[in-house]
Scaffold this active site. Structure first.
Site, short mmCIF file in Angstrom:
data_model
loop_
_atom_site.label_atom_id
_atom_site.label_comp_id
_atom_site.label_asym_id
_atom_site.label_seq_id
_atom_site.Cartn_x
_atom_site.Cartn_y
_atom_site.Cartn_z
N HIS A 21 0.84 -1.20 0.00
CA HIS A 21 0.00 0.00 0.00
C HIS A 21 0.88 1.25 0.00
CE1 HIS A 21 -3.52 2.52 1.28
NE2 HIS A 21 -2.53 3.23 1.83
N GLU A 22 1.87 1.27 0.88
CA GLU A 22 2.74 2.44 0.96
C GLU A 22 3.62 2.58 -0.27
OE1 GLU A 22 2.11 4.60 3.11
OE2 GLU A 22 0.73 3.30 4.23
N HIS A 25 1.88 4.53 -2.83
CA HIS A 25 2.00 5.99 -2.67
C HIS A 25 3.39 6.47 -3.08
CE1 HIS A 25 -1.83 6.52 -0.76
NE2 HIS A 25 -1.54 5.81 0.31
#
Length: 447
Positions: A21-22, A25
């Site tokens: 998920h990170e 980003h």
């Protein structure tokens, strides 16, 4: 041992999901020139870290989330602009702004997040939830095409023989009144494990075929041949008229012939054709949205469990600890075979990623969806500015501001009170689910 293994497998899967998920980003942020100073999985004290280039990569002690730190998330204060918040809150907003901008070093001005165009901001903030959606899609594809969907097909082998004739809508008290054996199957001598071969000379190959022969035969003698211990045993059964369920959900009933047996199910996995996968995924996404919409109701049920002692709803709200315990129960139980356990654990992780996708899209700061909403507002304001000055100026500057004036940015620092409110609610919900998961856990297989 198996319980611990299930918890560990789920925990590792969740950590990998958080890490990806990170990354979702970080990668577009760096691609667009934003300076990323930290990439961390977990919260609390740092257990391990290593710096490469501008970014410190690390693992923290509490594996309940993760984050990346981008410089310049909020813009500097606009000169002469008066805050709409009361003085004390306005001071807190400016303190937050100073802390947020403390990492901006001389020469980094062009690498600040807030300077990105609205479109690029949305790409960066949607990168994390999109990664959760991708994980869900990959895991679901593995399940549907690789393992298949679990199926239970009733056979003609008897699983149980009912002692008494009771209507489908009988209450528990009425069922307990049964003192004398009167079901046709029990009177005829049918036993669990008997395989029904024929009825009145007609060979029986499926449960549905057997039901079709029995239901219209109330009051009629049926000659039944069963296989028992390798030998064929002839029996005579007279079905009685009784109220039965007419569908699998138990919402409709009908009156038909009844003998009082239930079938043994054949459990197997059926692979899903690639052409049918989109439909299956669409159905699951619809259920995920429905579950998210019912979340406030589930929180109410959880509140009643914690503070009023009501039984825990197995389909209610649950936290990371509770999901980890469910993973352990799946791994430990003897009611599932190895393939069932693998399917359950992968399905659980896929469902968590789908819910993380939806949850992070909520248009509330500090969630990703809140930043996306801010970028949409910014894009709208810039578009409106273009319309207003089109007749007054030949062009707009490259930042989307008016030809004469400063660029237009949404000051997300001013949303600090909203962030505090949302964060407080999330902390309370986390504590509520944590308490319930520890002291009143969901138990799938009894206990």
């Amino acid at each position: 041992m198996l319980y611990a293994l299930g918890v560990i497998v789920f925990a590792v899967g969740l950590l990998v999901s958080i890490a990806l998920h990170e990354i979702g980003h970080m990668v577009p942020a760096k691609k667009f020139g934003v300076k990323v100073t930290q990439y961390m999985v977990g919260f609390g004290p740092t257990m391990f870290s290593r710096k490469k280039g501008d970014t410190e990569y690390g693992l923290k002690a509490i594996p309940l989330g993760g984050y990346i730190r981008m410089i310049g998330m909020v813009p500097p204060r606009a000169d002469g602009k008066v805050s709409r918040w009361p003085r004390r809150m306005a001071s807190a907003v400016e303190d937050f702004r100073q802390v947020s901008r403390a990492e901006v070093q001389p020469g980094d001005e062009d690498r600040e997040f807030y300077r990105l165009t609205p479109g690029k901001k949305m790409i960066v903030m949607l990168g994390g939830p999109s990664m959760n959606l991708l994980i869900y899609l990959v895991l679901t594809l593995v399940l549907l095409v690789g393992l298949g969907l679990p199926k239970d097909e009733p056979t003609t082998t008897v699983a149980t023989v009912t002692k008494c004739v009771s209507p489908a809508n009988a209450t528990k008290a009425e069922l307990q009144k049964c003192t004398q054996t009167n079901s046709p199957a029990a009177i005829a001598g049918l036993k669990p494990g008997d395989k029904i071969l024929s009825v009145n000379g007609t060979a029986v190959s499926s449960w549905d075929q057997l039901v079709a022969l029995v239901e219209p035969s109330a009051g009629k003698q049926l000659s039944v041949v069963v296989e028992r211990g390798g030998a064929q045993v002839p029996l005579t059964i007279t079905p009685v008229r009784n109220l039965k369920y007419a569908n699998d959900t138990g919402t409709k009933t009908k009156t038909a012939g009844f003998v009082g047996i239930s079938p043994t199910n054949h459990h197997f996995y059926e692979n899903v054709a690639l052409t049918a996968v989109p439909g299956q995924i669409g159905s699951q996404i619809g259920k995920g949205l429905s579950a998210l919409g019912r979340y406030p109701e589930k929180i109410g049920s959880l509140w009643d469990t914690v503070f009023h002692g009501t039984p825990r709803d197995p389909n209610g709200a649950i936290g990371v600890v509770g999901i980890g315990r469910i993973g352990g129960e799946y791994a430990e139980t003897n009611l599932l075979d190895t393939k069932d356990k693998v399917f359950a654990l992968i399905s659980l992780l896929a469902s968590v990623n789908l819910l993380l996708f939806f949850f992070n899209l909520l248009p509330l700061l500090p969630l990703d969806g809140g930043h996306v909403a801010g970028a949409i507002v910014e894009a709208t304001r810039r578009g409106w500015a273009r319309l207003r000055v089109r007749k007054k100026a030949p062009a707009l500057d490259s930042d989307g501001g008016e030809a004469i004036g400063k660029p237009i940015y949404v000051d997300t620092a001013q949303m600090l009170p909203v962030m505090y409110g949302v964060a407080s609610v999330l902390v309370l919900l986390t504590l509520l689910t944590f308490y319930a998961d520890i002291f009143k856990p969901v138990q799938l297989f009894g206990g």
